[in-house]
Design a protein around this motif. Sequence first.
Motif, PDB file in Angstrom:
ATOM      1  N   UNK A   3       0.838  -1.212   0.000  1.00 52.97           N
ATOM      2  CA  UNK A   3       0.000   0.000   0.000  1.00 52.97           C
ATOM      3  C   UNK A   3       0.862   1.246   0.000  1.00 52.97           C
ATOM      4  N   UNK A   6       1.796   1.901  -3.540  1.00 51.96           N
ATOM      5  CA  UNK A   6       0.775   2.534  -4.375  1.00 51.96           C
ATOM      6  C   UNK A   6       0.574   3.988  -3.962  1.00 51.96           C
ATOM      7  N   UNK A   9       3.217   5.893  -5.666  1.00 48.23           N
ATOM      8  CA  UNK A   9       2.880   6.025  -7.088  1.00 48.23           C
ATOM      9  C   UNK A   9       1.892   7.165  -7.277  1.00 48.23           C
ATOM     10  N   UNK A  10       0.905   7.208  -6.425  1.00 46.51           N
ATOM     11  CA  UNK A  10      -0.104   8.267  -6.488  1.00 46.51           C
ATOM     12  C   UNK A  10       0.551   9.624  -6.359  1.00 46.51           C
ATOM     13  N   UNK A  13       2.317  10.595  -9.466  1.00 43.32           N
ATOM     14  CA  UNK A  13       1.356  11.002 -10.486  1.00 43.32           C
ATOM     15  C   UNK A  13       0.967  12.452 -10.296  1.00 43.32           C
TER      16      UNK A  13
ATOM     17  N   UNK B  26     -10.571  -7.886  -5.101  1.00 51.53           N
ATOM     18  CA  UNK B  26      -9.665  -6.793  -5.427  1.00 51.53           C
ATOM     19  C   UNK B  26      -9.728  -6.462  -6.905  1.00 51.53           C
ATOM     20  N   UNK B 237       3.213  35.923 -52.032  1.00 53.56           N
ATOM     21  CA  UNK B 237       4.176  35.115 -52.793  1.00 53.56           C
ATOM     22  C   UNK B 237       3.919  35.271 -54.284  1.00 53.56           C
ATOM     23  N   UNK B 299      -3.659  22.537 -28.275  1.00 47.64           N
ATOM     24  CA  UNK B 299      -3.188  22.586 -26.892  1.00 47.64           C
ATOM     25  C   UNK B 299      -4.114  21.797 -25.999  1.00 47.64           C
ATOM     26  N   UNK B 302      -3.927  18.078 -26.387  1.00 50.96           N
ATOM     27  CA  UNK B 302      -2.712  17.569 -25.751  1.00 50.96           C
ATOM     28  C   UNK B 302      -2.885  17.564 -24.235  1.00 50.96           C
ATOM     29  N   UNK B 303      -3.446  18.682 -23.775  1.00 52.46           N
ATOM     30  CA  UNK B 303      -3.621  18.820 -22.330  1.00 52.46           C
ATOM     31  C   UNK B 303      -4.573  17.754 -21.798  1.00 52.46           C
ATOM     32  N   UNK B 306      -3.002  14.450 -21.667  1.00 50.49           N
ATOM     33  CA  UNK B 306      -2.109  14.326 -20.516  1.00 50.49           C
ATOM     34  C   UNK B 306      -2.896  14.071 -19.240  1.00 50.49           C
ATOM     35  N   UNK B 310      -2.563  10.814 -16.923  1.00 55.03           N
ATOM     36  CA  UNK B 310      -2.120  10.898 -15.538  1.00 55.03           C
ATOM     37  C   UNK B 310      -3.261  10.535 -14.607  1.00 55.03           C
ATOM     38  N   UNK B 313      -3.630   6.846 -14.500  1.00 54.22           N
ATOM     39  CA  UNK B 313      -2.578   6.277 -13.642  1.00 54.22           C
ATOM     40  C   UNK B 313      -2.921   6.492 -12.167  1.00 54.22           C
ATOM     41  N   UNK B 314      -3.327   7.731 -11.918  1.00 55.17           N
ATOM     42  CA  UNK B 314      -3.673   8.122 -10.562  1.00 55.17           C
ATOM     43  C   UNK B 314      -4.808   7.248 -10.024  1.00 55.17           C
ATOM     44  N   UNK B 317      -3.848   3.640  -9.350  1.00 58.08           N
ATOM     45  CA  UNK B 317      -3.155   3.420  -8.075  1.00 58.08           C
ATOM     46  C   UNK B 317      -4.112   3.578  -6.902  1.00 58.08           C
ATOM     47  N   UNK B 318      -4.994   4.590  -7.012  1.00 58.13           N
ATOM     48  CA  UNK B 318      -5.952   4.791  -5.918  1.00 58.13           C
ATOM     49  C   UNK B 318      -6.863   3.588  -5.778  1.00 58.13           C
ATOM     50  N   UNK B 321      -5.161   0.782  -4.296  1.00 56.18           N
ATOM     51  CA  UNK B 321      -5.016   1.020  -2.867  1.00 56.18           C
ATOM     52  C   UNK B 321      -6.325   0.706  -2.116  1.00 56.18           C
ATOM     53  N   UNK B 324      -7.264  -2.925  -2.274  1.00 53.45           N
ATOM     54  CA  UNK B 324      -6.405  -3.695  -1.377  1.00 53.45           C
ATOM     55  C   UNK B 324      -6.857  -3.513   0.071  1.00 53.45           C
TER      56      UNK B 324
END
Lengths: 329, 603
Positions: A3, A6, A9-10, A13, B26, B237, B299, B302-303, B306, B310, B313-314, B317-318, B321, B324
């Motif tokens: 934990x 993770x 990792x958070x 990020x 999980x 031209x 822009x 792209x933003x 991103x 992210x 990913x965030x 992981x949360x 967590x 778990x």
Amino acid sequence: MKYKGSLLLTFCCLIILLQSCFTDKNMNVDVNNAHKKNIAFISKTNYGYHWATVKQGANVAAREFNVDIDFMAPDVEEDADEQINLVNNAIDNKDKVVDAIVLAASDYNKLVGVIEKAYQRNIPVIIIDSQVNTNKISSNIITDNFEAGKSMGNVLLDICGKTANIVIMSFVKGSINAKQREEGLNSVILKYPGIKIVSKEYCYSDTNLAYNIIKNILLKNNNIDAVIALNDIASEGVALAIDELNLEGKVKVIAFGSTTQELNYLEKSVINAIVIENPFSIGYLGVKFAVDAIENKKIPNKYLIETKVIDKNNMYLPENQRMLFPFVW
Amino acid sequence: MKDKIVEKIAKSIEIFVNSIKLKSIQFIISFSFILITILAMLFVGIAIYNKVSILSEQNAIINTRQIIDQVNTNLDYYMRSMIEISDYLDNIIYYDNDIQNDKLREQMNVIVSSRKDIVTLAIFSDNGDLILSVPSNKIKSSANIKQQDWFTTPLREMGNLYFSSPHVQNIFEGQHKWVVSLSRKVIINRNGKRIPGVLLVDMNFSVIDQICTKVAFGKKGYIYIIDSKGNIVYHPQLPLINVGLKRENIKEVQEHVFGKFFDKVNGERRLITIETVNFCRWRIVGIAYMDEISTIKKDMSLYILWVLLIGILFFISISAFISAKISRPIKQLEKSMMLVEKGQFDVNIDVKGEAEVAQLSRTFNIMVSRIKQLMNQIVEEQESKRISELNALQAQINPHFLYNTLDSVVWMAENGKSDDVISMVTALARLFRISISKGKNIISVSEEIEHARNYLVIQSIRYRNKFEYEFDVQEEALKYKTLKLVLQPIIENAIYHGIEYMVDKGKIKISVSVTNGKLLFEVRDNGVGIEEEVLNNLLSYESSKKKGSGVGVKNVHERIRLYFGKEYGLKIESELDVGTNVQIWLPLIEEEKLEAKQNEIQR
């Protein structure tokens, strides 16, 4: 433990997320500081309307593609040794890295060595206005000289019919451009036995020499029907001679190039027709292809630029006056 | 080689897939969590992106339009000023008595020298003669004025101003200037006659260039101007257009007088905005590359990309967590349950998780302790049941023994052996007395010895001269107590299975001693011995199921162990044709301890 991992990792990020908000500005700065490409532009000579227009085209391209251009030329046209020096200097210059070379080679064979040297150093070489005896070049942009010669032959037939005595005024012996124009011309007129070449002369790109030669010939022979001049300098000399001798209309002149002088003579009917090149395109495309070669884009091996026949009647047509008169505001 | 690698890869993939337990809590939690967030983020992202791109596009279109309008205003203003100049000259010419006067020339000179953009001012008569020009130029002999558009058009159409297309003014000697010609019909007083003529104003492109050059939409965008015939008036031209290296889609532009449209060149979307200048019917065409003018779109994408990346990913992981955190106590619980499954009831889970899981673990704990209690109860009940069974068993008297004894008594009485009868019946009576001993389980060692002795008396009479016996009793042992009826079954066994089949006379030795802090009875005979296989099974649980030999021995063993624990009981050593030695180990029980033990068992 898992934990904690993770959580870490958070956290990472979050940091990346925050950072990403600022990266854009940094990237822009990088782009602005990027190395501006540098192109060496080596022409045959610095003088004359032809090369001025080539330069004009190169400059337009330089502005469009945002590159620097160094113009270099020997003082005397057809000075191949000086050109070799210039190419060598460009390749070996350590202060200013040359990304590409645009070269109007004065000699078919002499420049092969330096061109291949540049090729080995991975510097793209664009040959303009002439040809060289190697295929280790990125591209070759030339006026379609054979077609130009052919057009001159056809104009001759239109003006003088199938029987005529003609004088050919070429410029430099051994010049590949001159040779190809002659060949094009011959490919038309040799079909007609009535057309006789009284004399073939070389003026070595000297107006006065051309003027004197033609004047002498015309004073000696009064049966000359037409003079064909194979480049702009020769043309001006020929026209001057005809004008001075008041032979306009009697001796037809078919000229090459579009200098102001020639156009004045064309309006005055001293010159009956001119075949014009497109030097602007040569300069523009030379630089454009060089930029493309630097960026590894595909470019044609050989690019032929067409010529056009202009006479007094069509010179002020909108499409023609654009080609003939440089647009200056 | 290849096959091996492929096999390895396949194996590792399989391991990976197996490691993801698709049905684990999980996984389900993480997966659904991630799926929902990604979908939500995508939805919001796309919605925002769409809205922003639409807005930015509209904005860009409005901006472009405003810039073009500005250019139009400027050009309009410029044209108007030109027309005003021509109006001014027209007035002067109209009211002049004679065209050839210095005042007009002076005025024209002032205009030309004060304005750099005016190349030539000239007045022509209706038959094409040059009346006046500033600066004064010679007309070319070859010039054909009557064929020029700027000359013929105003004469033909009364009152009209004419703006020519850009062209090379080729009527003056030695000049080939690019100009735009403004011409109008004027009435000239010449030699007292009023004749129509043409006023020519040639202007160069400097002002038009100034107006247009600085206009840019992004890096690549630009504007150009075409006249009503489609000729290009201005283009940044222009040299490229002139030599044919660049082309504009003029046909499509000509279909529009005002407005905008989009086209695509080399895969780039361009916005083309068109507006027409009032006096000369020129069209201003603005070319803007959408990528550039609505940069915010790029822009933004792209933003958003991103943030999406992210964010994902965030959230992964949360969710990992959280899932778990949720599944950990459950997994713990599962582990503990596995232990219980294996038979360990000493588990006490202390799970500090969510309220539900904590409750679950508490309930589980209670359940396990309850099971444990119940199991203990069952064990106890079973044990006491066994004890009572065995007690009942020990109380039983082998009926055969009784028959045989009584038969022997009858037989001896018939033969008049009254002494033997007396001693046998006496022994039998004592035997039974001790057997019963008022229902007590524990009796004194001496009583037990007495019991065994009486039994041996009876048996030795029955098996006359078959065996002899002796007792070896340690004095110290006599003060202790023992479980009753432990000797008799062993002796019975020794006689029936050891000595009965012997050819020679048997010998049984019974000794009682205190050895190593324990009470030890030992019964040794010199009988046939016990086979090893039988011996090994004699005391184990299975043998009791078989009827016949050893039932009594086993009962003794179990009874002792039930009463006193596993360190006590029987130990049998035997050698075929040599004899058997049975040791009976018992604790040293004194009077007081006996009471306690008795009470415990009864409880």
